[in-house]
Design an enzyme around this catalytic site. Structure first.
Site, PDB file in Angstrom:
ATOM      1  N   TYR A 155      -2.827   0.255  10.762  1.00 51.65           N
ATOM      2  CA  TYR A 155      -2.863  -0.537   9.404  1.00 51.65           C
ATOM      3  C   TYR A 155      -1.666   0.014   8.528  1.00 51.65           C
ATOM      4  O   TYR A 155      -0.902  -0.926   7.786  1.00 51.65           O
ATOM      5  CB  TYR A 155      -4.036   0.072   8.462  1.00 51.65           C
ATOM      6  CG  TYR A 155      -4.030  -0.357   7.354  1.00 51.65           C
ATOM      7  CD1 TYR A 155      -4.387  -1.645   6.715  1.00 51.65           C
ATOM      8  CD2 TYR A 155      -3.710   0.679   6.073  1.00 51.65           C
ATOM      9  CE1 TYR A 155      -4.661  -2.206   5.393  1.00 51.65           C
ATOM     10  CE2 TYR A 155      -3.711   0.038   4.861  1.00 51.65           C
ATOM     11  CZ  TYR A 155      -4.192  -0.909   4.566  1.00 51.65           C
ATOM     12  OH  TYR A 155      -4.097  -1.444   3.061  1.00 51.65           O
TER      13      TYR A 155
ATOM     14  N   SER B 135       0.751  -1.255  -0.212  1.00 49.25           N
ATOM     15  CA  SER B 135      -0.117   0.124   0.065  1.00 49.25           C
ATOM     16  C   SER B 135       0.835   1.263  -0.096  1.00 49.25           C
ATOM     17  O   SER B 135       1.840   1.130   0.407  1.00 49.25           O
ATOM     18  CB  SER B 135      -0.976  -0.212   1.254  1.00 49.25           C
ATOM     19  OG  SER B 135      -1.546   1.145   1.413  1.00 49.25           O
TER      20      SER B 135
END
Length: 229
Positions: A148, A136
């Site tokens: 996250y 990501s």
């Protein structure tokens, strides 16, 4: 066209499902691994005899090992794996976060990726195959209080280390690092962002590169300049 085989975790929807469609269109066999038995069965029916539904839990090492074994038995070998399964967090921040969510996040975003690599490498070594890992933009930048993001930092570091390890026997590991993608991963959607098809095309580009090329990372952001994470 080819007759190679790809194992995909998180294959029931979004990026995983679109990657499966792109792979089959390019002649690949695909193993569709996800917790939703009904969804992977429906997708396998859509894709035909080049797809195998493999319902299972990415947080279970044994489940992944058994699924990969079934896939190899069906198609005769394994050429690539896409560790795509992952989750986000509803309660961001450290002080305000939910430790139970952290447990679930670590189980799938970190341990699930490790399990995919461990389950597939013995088969991939036979064909000098590839592992692709879903990273990501959030794994390339610091996001205030984001657990996250921290999980994706691990994934990026692990993928780089794994690439060095696999290079010794002719394999390759690639981190796919997109900005926000318009998929069910985001409860409110992400219109105007990247589409699942964009990520699937990046995966197929990586898999189609010649053996002399080692693609270590594909970093993708929307052309509107918003990185998202």
């Amino acid at each position: 066209m080819t007759n190679k085989t790809l194992f995909i975790t998180g294959a029931s929807s979004g990026i995983g499902a679109q990657t499966a469609r792109a792979a089959v269109a390019a002649g690949w066999n695909v193993g569709l691994f996800a917790r939703s038995e009904a969804k992977v069965a429906d997708l396998a029916a859509e894709l035909g005899d080049k797809a195998l539904a493999l319902p299972g839990d990415a947080t279970s090492h044994q489940s992944q090992v058994e699924a990969v074994a079934k896939l190899v038995d069906r198609f005769g070998g394994l050429d690539a794996a896409f560790a795509n399964a992952g989750v986000g967090i509803d309660q961001p921040g450290t002080e305000t976060g939910n430790p139970e969510e952290w447990d679930a996040l670590v189980d799938i975003n970190i341990k699930g990726v490790l399990y995919t690599a461990h389950a597939t490498i013995p088969h991939l070594k036979e064909r000098q195959g590839n592992i692709l890992v879903m990273g990501s933009v959030a794994g390339r930048m610091h996001v205030r209080g984001s657990i996250y993001s921290a999980s994706k930092w691990f994934v990026h570091g692990f993928a780089g280390n794994l690439a060095e390890e696999m290079n010794a026997w002719g394999g390759n590991c690639t981190i796919i690092a997109p900005g926000q993608v318009d998929t069910p991963f985001f409860s409110k959607g992400a219109p105007g962002k990247l589409q699942a098809e964009d990520i699937a095309e990046a995966v197929m580009y990586t898999l189609d590169t010649p053996g002399r090329v080692s693609v270590r990372e594909v970093y993708m952001v929307p052309t509107n300049g918003s990185r998202g994470h």
